[in-house]
Design an enzyme around this catalytic site. Structure first.
Site, short mmCIF file in Angstrom:
data_model
loop_
_atom_site.label_atom_id
_atom_site.label_comp_id
_atom_site.label_asym_id
_atom_site.label_seq_id
_atom_site.Cartn_x
_atom_site.Cartn_y
_atom_site.Cartn_z
N ARG A 155 0.86 -1.18 0.00
CA ARG A 155 0.00 0.00 0.00
C ARG A 155 0.90 1.23 0.00
O ARG A 155 1.95 1.26 0.64
CB ARG A 155 -0.91 0.03 1.23
CG ARG A 155 -1.89 1.21 1.14
CD ARG A 155 -2.68 1.45 2.41
NE ARG A 155 -3.46 2.68 2.24
CZ ARG A 155 -4.14 3.27 3.20
NH1 ARG A 155 -4.15 2.76 4.42
NH2 ARG A 155 -4.81 4.38 2.97
N HIS A 156 0.48 2.26 -0.74
CA HIS A 156 1.27 3.49 -0.83
C HIS A 156 1.54 4.09 0.55
O HIS A 156 0.84 3.82 1.53
CB HIS A 156 0.54 4.52 -1.70
CG HIS A 156 -0.77 4.97 -1.10
ND1 HIS A 156 -0.86 5.92 -0.11
CD2 HIS A 156 -2.04 4.57 -1.36
CE1 HIS A 156 -2.13 6.10 0.22
NE2 HIS A 156 -2.86 5.29 -0.53
N ARG B 246 0.55 8.71 -5.91
CA ARG B 246 1.04 8.27 -4.60
C ARG B 246 1.63 6.87 -4.66
O ARG B 246 2.48 6.53 -3.83
CB ARG B 246 -0.04 8.39 -3.54
CG ARG B 246 -1.37 7.69 -3.81
CD ARG B 246 -2.40 8.16 -2.78
NE ARG B 246 -3.70 7.53 -2.85
CZ ARG B 246 -4.72 7.97 -3.56
NH1 ARG B 246 -4.59 9.04 -4.33
NH2 ARG B 246 -5.89 7.35 -3.52
N HIS C 231 -3.40 0.38 -3.31
CA HIS C 231 -4.14 1.14 -2.30
C HIS C 231 -4.85 0.19 -1.34
O HIS C 231 -4.93 -1.02 -1.59
CB HIS C 231 -5.17 2.05 -2.98
CG HIS C 231 -4.58 2.92 -4.04
ND1 HIS C 231 -4.20 4.22 -3.83
CD2 HIS C 231 -4.29 2.65 -5.35
CE1 HIS C 231 -3.71 4.72 -4.95
NE2 HIS C 231 -3.75 3.80 -5.88
N GLU D 141 -7.33 3.14 -6.49
CA GLU D 141 -8.22 3.03 -5.34
C GLU D 141 -9.67 3.01 -5.81
O GLU D 141 -9.99 3.46 -6.92
CB GLU D 141 -7.98 4.20 -4.39
CG GLU D 141 -8.80 4.19 -3.11
CD GLU D 141 -8.63 2.93 -2.27
OE1 GLU D 141 -9.24 1.89 -2.66
OE2 GLU D 141 -7.92 2.98 -1.26
#
Length: 210
Positions: free
Chosen positions: A8-9, A58, A148, A79
């Site tokens: 996940r970022h 991101r 995400h 996302e």
């Protein structure tokens, strides 16, 4: 066997503020970049050379902070589209309608004007299946996917039955590792096994927003 490394970022300012990002193209904060650098050593045993990010900045910035080639971008890994909830404070939404917010977190409710959990799951499965096939075709044993929180929940729910209502959301700059039998469909029972969940060296004691 192919190992899918799900990252996940890192943290953004909207994460700090508790605002739901969805498809909004928010940059990493300085803390987010630092957290990704802290996570980087956890990837070393897997030596990923194939890297796929979402199309949002991101995730690309997270890959750069991890010190890996950013590879290709795949919008199917973006996302979830949260419609009118994007930009809203998650705590305020939960306070205003706790049942609706809980049902959304559990994958049972489509946000107003947004995407259903099933729609999210379908596109994420397609993207990950393509990445796994690419890895197998190139003789790679792992593929790094920087994405995400929503896509991570969707993939793990469908492949290994991890109930999003009964698990902590993926922290920013966290790693999950999914083992996939080569040549198998991701949704075939027993084809995927969860090796590592939500490993986040820089995790702070708060629930991350999407």
């Amino acid at each position: 066997m192919i190992r899918v490394l799900l990252v996940r970022h890192g943290e953004t300012e909207w994460n700090v503020q508790g605002r739901l990002q969805g498809r909004r193209d928010i940059a990493l904060s300085e803390t987010g970049r630092a957290d990704a650098r802290t996570l980087a050593p956890s990837l070393l045993p897997y030596r990923p050379r194939l890297v796929v990010t979402s199309a949002l900045r991101r995730t690309r910035e997270t890959a750069e902070a991890l010190g890996v080639a950013t590879g290709r971008a795949d919008a199917r890994l973006d996302e979830a589209h949260l419609g009118r909830w994007e930009g809203e404070n998650s705590s305020a939404l939960a306070a205003a309608d706790p049942v609706a917010y809980r049902d959304w977190r559990a994958g049972r409710l489509r946000p107003p004007g947004g995407e259903s959990f099933e729609e999210l799951t379908t596109r994420v499965l397609d993207a990950v299946a393509q990445a796994v096939a690419e890895a197998a075709g190139a003789g790679e044993r792992s593929v790094l996917i920087v994405t995400h929180g929503g896509p991570v929940r969707a993939l793990l729910q469908r492949t290994v039955g991890l109930d999003p209502e009964r698990t902590v959301p993926a922290h920013p700059a966290s790693l999950c590792v999914l083992e996939v039998d080569e040549g198998s469909e991701l949704t075939t029972p027993g084809a995927c096994r969860l090796r590592l969940f939500n490993h986040a060296p820089s995790a702070r004691d708060s629930e991350p927003s999407d």
